[in-house]
Design an enzyme around this catalytic site. Structure first.
Site, mmCIF file in Angstrom:
data_model
loop_
_atom_site.group_PDB
_atom_site.id
_atom_site.type_symbol
_atom_site.label_atom_id
_atom_site.label_comp_id
_atom_site.label_asym_id
_atom_site.label_seq_id
_atom_site.Cartn_x
_atom_site.Cartn_y
_atom_site.Cartn_z
ATOM 1 N N LYS A 126 -0.464 24.259 -23.632
ATOM 2 C CA LYS A 126 0.766 24.045 -24.391
ATOM 3 C C LYS A 126 0.467 23.595 -25.823
ATOM 4 C CE LYS A 126 3.863 23.667 -20.533
ATOM 5 N NZ LYS A 126 2.883 23.893 -19.449
HETATM 6 C C1 LIG Z 1 2.943 24.908 -18.500
HETATM 7 C C2 LIG Z 1 1.723 25.249 -17.743
HETATM 8 C C3 LIG Z 1 1.613 26.449 -16.998
HETATM 9 C C4 LIG Z 1 2.766 27.430 -16.866
HETATM 10 O O1 LIG Z 1 3.051 28.114 -18.063
HETATM 11 P P1 LIG Z 1 4.455 28.879 -18.257
HETATM 12 O O2 LIG Z 1 4.493 29.277 -19.673
HETATM 13 O O3 LIG Z 1 5.510 27.870 -17.911
HETATM 14 O O4 LIG Z 1 4.461 30.052 -17.314
HETATM 15 C C5 LIG Z 1 0.421 26.729 -16.356
HETATM 16 N N1 LIG Z 1 -0.617 25.855 -16.406
HETATM 17 C C6 LIG Z 1 -0.551 24.697 -17.099
HETATM 18 C C7 LIG Z 1 -1.718 23.781 -17.091
HETATM 19 C C8 LIG Z 1 0.608 24.351 -17.800
HETATM 20 O O5 LIG Z 1 0.665 23.185 -18.467
#
Ligand SMILES: *Cc1c(COP(=O)(O)O)cnc(C)c1O
Length: 488
Positions: A126
């Protein structure tokens, strides 16, 4: 470049990148998409092979943010994607690469590759988008001489990514609710050790749902929201999606030597934000063969791609798993893909998502009485899917440690488990590494019997002084706290 809502009506018909930058949903309840995806030529791809990550990000961004002066956009990309910010690369990986690739298997012509997206400040993918958002927000607010108070709820990952992206930014304050004493010690320390005066950590005496209810209650008070300039940074934000498009280009260019080659990606998925960016990269002309959606026990998306039935889960049916950032009951970015799948027919999108509200889902399987038969077309968009469970995660973490000498996190393990079901000769399979193992140490301990390695600087994070306040789940008290601390 103009943007339209997936449920386009009237005023939401046409907006600029800057118009939609600070917002979330379109006024009609839809999500924003470009009126047309920009295309990338073979000559451009060739030229992009030489670029640094920041310069590649600039090239991709400028196709979408056509209303921001190019020199400003380039400066923002260069400020965001630095080796200093993405310094948590593993031994043997280069922080300069920002998203370094590591070949795990290269047997014959079957190649399994890991692309690290988790080397930023909070050790999760993120950061890739949120760091850019912090700089874009600061830039846009300064231009308008405005301020923004970000108000959100987190169970761990999103809140810390937002705080590390917004800390110290002019014109921005962050009010982040989390359930008191419910996050892991590492996650708590990561958020609460921030001492920046524009970051407000609010531990709510309750569970995550109480936090979300408080956010909803405050956001539904439109007068309060306007007066105190309340905004969000949720995963449907369009700029976040665009920032994620960049690393698909980067992964492709790093794994190939000519544009005749194709690659596939497997993406550990929850809200469909990450893989939605892969879909957009493919629509722009990036030679992606397959886009594989990997889910955990919360398999809403796997079910759709296998059967055409989209059935959102109730809270009681949403499992708490050892890959918690994928524990979702409905995929908030999914509407963007459905819009493309039904040929940009916004009337249909509106009807289908109205059905999600009334009936808990829709059915594109083509069966008698279903809402359509579009599932037969998901292959044209490269989509495949698979599911992974707690036992699969443990087995995959062990296998990767034994065979390749690295420790992967639980979400990435879901990705590798599912990717192996779709390996094909001559097409490298890139698995996106979405977090570092240190964040989910309990499961690493369970799988390997040893602690996950912590990147430098995180060794004693739990011992740092913490800055937070505790509030009861009370809307009036929450509003009073915000009103007192926004400086408005
Ligand atoms: C947010 C997140 C995901 C999922 O990503 P999306 O964009 O919501 O599909 C997968 N792995 C981790 C570690 C995350 O923080």
């Amino acid at each position: 470049m103009r943007y339209v809502s997936t449920r386009a009506t009237g005023a939401s018909q046409s907006a600029t990148f800057s118009d939609i930058l600070l917002g979330g949903l379109a006024p009609d309840g839809g999500l924003y998409l470009p009126a047309e995806y920009p295309r990338v030529t073979g000559a451009e791809l060739d030229a992009w092979r030489q670029l640094s990550y920041a310069d590649l990000a600039f090239e991709v961004l400028k196709k979408f943010a056509t209303d921001i002066p190019e020199a400003d956009l380039k400066a923002l990309a260069e400020k965001t994607y630095t080796a200093q910010v993405y310094r948590n690369a593993r031994a043997g990986e280069s922080a300069e690469e920002i998203t370094p690739l590591r070949v795990l298997e290269d047997e014959g012509r079957r190649k399994l590759v890991l692309q690290a997206l988790s080397n930023g400040p909070t050790l999760a993918f993120k950061d890739m988008a949120m760091q850019l958002l912090g700089n874009l927000f600061e830039y846009a607010l300064a231009k308008k001489d405005q301020q923004l108070n970000i108000f959100g709820a987190t169970s761990g990952d999103t809140g810390s990514a937002a705080e590390y992206a917004m800390r110290g930014k002019k014109g921005i304050r962050v009010f982040m609710l989390s359930p008191h004493k419910k996050m892991s010690a590492f996650q708590t320390a990561q958020m609460f050790s921030l001492q920046d005066p524009n970051i407000f950590n609010i531990a709510v005496e309750g569970v995550f749902d109480d936090c979300q209810d408080l956010v909803k209650a405050v956001s539904n008070d439109l007068e309060f929201k306007a007066r105190y300039k309340i905004g969000t940074v949720n995963s449907i934000n369009w700029a976040r999606v665009v920032a994620q498009v960049v690393y698909y280009f980067r992964g492709y260019l790093a794994a190939t030597s000519s544009n005749d080659q194709k690659v596939s990606f497997t993406v550990p998925s929850g809200n469909f934000g990450n893989i939605c960016a892969g879909h957009i990269a493919r629509q722009m002309g990036l030679p992606i063969d397959k886009l594989v959606v990997a889910t955990n026990e919360n398999d809403v998306l796997d079910e759709f791609f296998r059967t055409g039935v989209y059935r959102v889960r109730k809270s009681a049916e949403t499992f708490h798993t050892s890959s918690p950032s994928m524990d979702i009951s409905k995929a908030s970015n999914f509407e963007r893909f459905i819009y493309d799948l039904v040929g940009g027919d916004s009337e249909r999108v509106r009807a289908l998502f109205a059905k999600v509200e009334t009936d808990g889902g829709f059915d594109l399987s083509g069966a008698p009485g279903s809402d359509g038969d579009e599932v037969k077309r998901v292959g044209e968009y490269g989509f495949k899917s698979g599911k992974s469970t707690h036992d699969d995660r443990l087995a995959t973490i062990r296998d990767v440690a034994d065979n390749y000498g690295i420790t992967i996190d639980t979400h990435t393990a879901d990705g590798i488990k599912v990717a192996r079901e779709y390996l094909e000769e001559g097409v490298p399979m890139i698995v996106l590494e979405t977090a570092l193992a240190a964040k989910f140490n309990e499961t690493i301990l369970e799988a390997l019997g040893t602690d996950a390695e912590r990147p430098a600087g995180f060794e004693n994070i739990e011992a740092l002084p913490q800055r937070f306040i505790v509030l009861p789940p009370d809307v009036a008290k929450m509003k009073a706290y915000i009103a007192e601390h926004t400086g408005l």
